[in-house]
Design a protein around this motif. Sequence first.
Motif, PDB file in Angstrom:
ATOM      1  N   CYS A 225       0.841  -1.209   0.000  1.00 32.01           N
ATOM      2  CA  CYS A 225       0.000   0.000   0.000  1.00 32.01           C
ATOM      3  C   CYS A 225       0.871   1.251   0.000  1.00 32.01           C
ATOM      4  O   CYS A 225       1.892   1.290   0.666  1.00 32.01           O
ATOM      5  CB  CYS A 225      -0.912  -0.031   1.227  1.00 32.01           C
ATOM      6  SG  CYS A 225      -1.774   1.516   1.547  1.00 32.01           S
ATOM      7  N   VAL A 226       0.481   2.251  -0.768  1.00 32.62           N
ATOM      8  CA  VAL A 226       1.256   3.493  -0.837  1.00 32.62           C
ATOM      9  C   VAL A 226       0.543   4.638  -0.104  1.00 32.62           C
ATOM     10  O   VAL A 226       0.825   5.808  -0.331  1.00 32.62           O
ATOM     11  CB  VAL A 226       1.562   3.892  -2.301  1.00 32.62           C
ATOM     12  CG1 VAL A 226       2.459   2.862  -2.965  1.00 32.62           C
ATOM     13  CG2 VAL A 226       0.275   4.058  -3.119  1.00 32.62           C
ATOM     14  N   CYS A 228      -2.227   6.254  -0.325  1.00 36.99           N
ATOM     15  CA  CYS A 228      -2.733   7.378  -1.113  1.00 36.99           C
ATOM     16  C   CYS A 228      -4.130   7.793  -0.655  1.00 36.99           C
ATOM     17  O   CYS A 228      -4.570   8.915  -0.926  1.00 36.99           O
ATOM     18  CB  CYS A 228      -2.783   7.012  -2.588  1.00 36.99           C
ATOM     19  SG  CYS A 228      -4.007   5.749  -2.973  1.00 36.99           S
ATOM     20  N   GLY A 229      -4.847   6.877  -0.007  1.00 35.05           N
ATOM     21  CA  GLY A 229      -6.168   7.210   0.511  1.00 35.05           C
ATOM     22  C   GLY A 229      -7.312   7.121  -0.482  1.00 35.05           C
ATOM     23  O   GLY A 229      -8.463   7.391  -0.139  1.00 35.05           O
ATOM     24  N   CYS A 231      -8.883   4.602  -1.664  1.00 38.54           N
ATOM     25  CA  CYS A 231      -9.898   3.623  -1.273  1.00 38.54           C
ATOM     26  C   CYS A 231     -10.920   4.238  -0.321  1.00 38.54           C
ATOM     27  O   CYS A 231     -12.090   3.858  -0.338  1.00 38.54           O
ATOM     28  CB  CYS A 231      -9.237   2.395  -0.646  1.00 38.54           C
ATOM     29  SG  CYS A 231      -8.034   2.801   0.633  1.00 38.54           S
ATOM     30  N   MET A 265      -5.952   6.232   5.831  1.00 38.77           N
ATOM     31  CA  MET A 265      -4.813   5.647   5.117  1.00 38.77           C
ATOM     32  C   MET A 265      -3.715   6.681   4.855  1.00 38.77           C
ATOM     33  O   MET A 265      -2.575   6.339   4.580  1.00 38.77           O
ATOM     34  CB  MET A 265      -5.267   5.047   3.771  1.00 38.77           C
ATOM     35  CG  MET A 265      -6.303   3.947   3.857  1.00 38.77           C
ATOM     36  SD  MET A 265      -5.854   2.568   4.932  1.00 38.77           S
ATOM     37  CE  MET A 265      -4.569   1.774   3.966  1.00 38.77           C
ATOM     38  N   CYS A 316      -7.843   1.278  -6.545  1.00 38.16           N
ATOM     39  CA  CYS A 316      -6.513   1.187  -5.916  1.00 38.16           C
ATOM     40  C   CYS A 316      -5.416   1.117  -6.972  1.00 38.16           C
ATOM     41  O   CYS A 316      -5.403   0.231  -7.821  1.00 38.16           O
ATOM     42  CB  CYS A 316      -6.415  -0.023  -4.993  1.00 38.16           C
ATOM     43  SG  CYS A 316      -4.744  -0.186  -4.298  1.00 38.16           S
ATOM     44  N   GLU A 318      -2.461   0.260  -6.630  1.00 37.45           N
ATOM     45  CA  GLU A 318      -1.545  -0.854  -6.375  1.00 37.45           C
ATOM     46  C   GLU A 318      -2.251  -2.205  -6.493  1.00 37.45           C
ATOM     47  O   GLU A 318      -1.712  -3.223  -6.053  1.00 37.45           O
ATOM     48  CB  GLU A 318      -0.915  -0.702  -4.979  1.00 37.45           C
ATOM     49  CG  GLU A 318      -0.139   0.607  -4.799  1.00 37.45           C
ATOM     50  CD  GLU A 318       1.033   0.730  -5.764  1.00 37.45           C
ATOM     51  OE1 GLU A 318       1.784  -0.245  -5.924  1.00 37.45           O
ATOM     52  OE2 GLU A 318       1.187   1.814  -6.372  1.00 37.45           O
ATOM     53  N   ILE A 320      -4.609  -3.466  -4.837  1.00 37.77           N
ATOM     54  CA  ILE A 320      -4.920  -4.131  -3.569  1.00 37.77           C
ATOM     55  C   ILE A 320      -6.425  -4.368  -3.540  1.00 37.77           C
ATOM     56  O   ILE A 320      -7.207  -3.463  -3.849  1.00 37.77           O
ATOM     57  CB  ILE A 320      -4.471  -3.260  -2.374  1.00 37.77           C
ATOM     58  CG1 ILE A 320      -2.948  -3.261  -2.289  1.00 37.77           C
ATOM     59  CG2 ILE A 320      -5.099  -3.753  -1.067  1.00 37.77           C
ATOM     60  CD1 ILE A 320      -2.369  -2.242  -1.344  1.00 37.77           C
TER      61      ILE A 320
HETATM   62  S1  SF4 Z   1      -6.085   2.868  -2.582  1.00 37.64           S
HETATM   63 FE1  SF4 Z   1      -4.683   1.111  -2.380  1.00 37.64          FE
HETATM   64  S2  SF4 Z   1      -2.627   2.046  -2.165  1.00 37.64           S
HETATM   65 FE2  SF4 Z   1      -4.136   3.693  -1.815  1.00 37.64          FE
HETATM   66  S3  SF4 Z   1      -4.391   3.695   0.426  1.00 37.64           S
HETATM   67 FE3  SF4 Z   1      -5.995   2.367  -0.410  1.00 37.64          FE
HETATM   68  S4  SF4 Z   1      -5.136   0.315  -0.359  1.00 37.64           S
HETATM   69 FE4  SF4 Z   1      -3.429   1.739  -0.107  1.00 37.64          FE
END
Ligand code: SF4
Lengths: 341, 340
Positions: A225-226, A228-229, A231, A265, A316, A318, A320
């Motif tokens: 996870c980076v 980024c928020g 999600c 996040m 997301c 990434e 995830i």
């Molecule tokens: S969108 Fe993905 S990378 Fe960004 S905070 Fe949520 S889980 Fe982490």
Amino acid sequence: MGYLLSKDQFGEAMRQLGNTYRIFAPVRKKGEGRFKGVDVVRYDFVSDASEIELTVESDYAFKEFMLPLSETLFFFTENQVKEADIDERPVIVFLRSCDMHAVKRLDHMYLENGSEEDWFYRRRRDLVKFVLIGCSKSFDDCFCVDMGTNRTEDGYVFSVDESEGMFRCDTPDPAFAEAFAKAGGTEADVEPWCVTENQKAVTVPEDIPLSIYSDELWDEYTKRCVNCGRCTIVCPTCTCYTMQDVFYTDNGKVGERRRVGGSCMIDGYTDVAGGGQYRKTNGERMRFKVLHKIHDFRARTGYDMCVGCGRCDMVCPEYISFSNIINKVADAAGKEAGDDK
Amino acid sequence: MTLDINVKKLKKNAFRQSKVRGETASRVRCPGGEIDVDSLQRVVDIARKYGKGMVNITNRQGFEIPGIDLADLEEVNKALQLIIENRNVNQEEYNGGYPASGTRNVVACPGKQLCPFGCYDTKKFAQEIDKAIFPNDHHVKIAFTGCSNDCAHVRLNDFGILGQTEPQYDKDRCIGCEQCVKYCKKRSVGALEIVNGKIERDTNKCVGCGVCVIYCPTRAWTRSEEDYFRMVLLGRTGKKNPRLAEDFMKWADHDTIKKVICNVYAYLDEYMDRAAVESKEHIGYIVDRTGFEEFLKYIMKDVTPNPECEIQGRIYWGGKRYDQSNELRQSMFRFSEREE
Ligand code: SF4
Ligand code: SF4
Ligand code: SF4
């Protein structure tokens, strides 16, 4: 009771409603996605029914009307305060079944959680009526069926199912039905579409043992996870915000208080005076988010916060998958229960 | 058999003179570095039938098929026809192969078709330019890259084009998370700042890379509808004075870029040294002779740049002048003389 309408008739009905209501709906914003030439579907006010994106799930949720990403709450000067004005015309919000269920979660957080209602949420909430968009099919990331949010029986003033230029509308609210009759719709019995199956299946565990806190399943997300928020920003049930007190620089005694979207996040969420930070790693943040969505909230209200719209998985960067994490937690909880026997 | 080959014609026809007597290599042009599988298969077939079963991938995104017998030129040219047609390359004579090789293959990075950072369709623009300028014997190198990262190394070309986007900010969608500020600093030039909870962009510093747009989680930052370009001029490698191309324009639009590039050929017709070895001269050396003003007069002929476009009136290039000095700046000893 309901109506069948052509595209023009539906447009006409919306025009009539538009005299009284502002229409807040998913709109395709050309080229406004992250990458060149990529669209984003997000909520905005529309002036014509043809602007409403009814065929795909929106990337961002409807909550942005009740909880704007950035909203000035009030202005202050020395010992006086004035609430910021808002447009007080009523609003109809187009949303899907999962999102209808999210309204209940938002209301709980802002109106029933604690001794006072949130006045700023209340004044926007009171302007809103909902329009249900029927789902003819499940989208790639939806898991509404397992979250029990695929059906909506009430709470909407009318519904809309669109297929090849024909519109089917259920009109439980007579005040709204009138516009459809006037527009020349054909009366019919309409039951809004809903899906009964998703490609994605999740198992939400009944009980989650405390040992989940130290389970190594979260470590993976510290690496992936980076923070980024995204999600949480797209989530129809995420309600966190943060405050900005801004002093107008020329004066220094006058300013405004803003409420802006917050995210568990993103860096800074658990910062406390003195420089401490409760959840430093992204794995810990993920654990907090997931457990809140599928356990902790339910422990207080009796129902899960997550409604299974799948937007977090969809957005997301990434790749995830939150829904996969639910299943991983269920596996871990199952194993634990098995070990006990 | 005694060979009697017009080497100048051979080269113009996009065959290389090989050091192996009697052999040549066919140079396959792929504008924008793009090739369809049928053409690729044809490259393979030619290499198998006429070459030695090996293919070189060139620095300018083409293919070179070595080991071809000079006796097979006509057959190879016939075999190239499918590629020339599929790649939509201008031709003068059916089955005659490539009509020129002076103006080099127009290079493009993947651009917006694939790359998250790509600000425009690099391949499409490269192919459009190739169509407009090819065939031509003048030695001109042009390259397109999607953003300021310059993965296509356009700064080693006569004309280097870098994509730009003008970031659009919607303050009502901004939550002040500062990810744009952080990534602009880390991955780009640091043109953003948070002031009273909202973002301010230093419009002069901003290079238009679009990093802020990519990292903003709320769509507060989006791209401009219009594609913009930075044009850099007269970079080169070589023995005498290798140097990077220098900025000429920024925030130029598509038409401005296209016209400027096409205009260079009239300048070359006028000022190319006909006596240059292999009639090949880097444009930069010609500009040294004529002066930049004259060059500017030609390339800006009938060009009305878009209002946003900023143009540099004087350009100074760097790079080492080996014709003046071959000294290393600091080295005072030979490696072999180093003390133990
Ligand atoms: S969108 Fe993905 S990378 Fe960004 S905070 Fe949520 S889980 Fe982490
Ligand atoms: S376009 Fe690039 S340089 Fe300009 S503000 Fe955004 S990240 Fe910074
Ligand atoms: S990344 Fe987007 S939301 Fe965050 S501070 Fe920048 S503009 Fe605002």
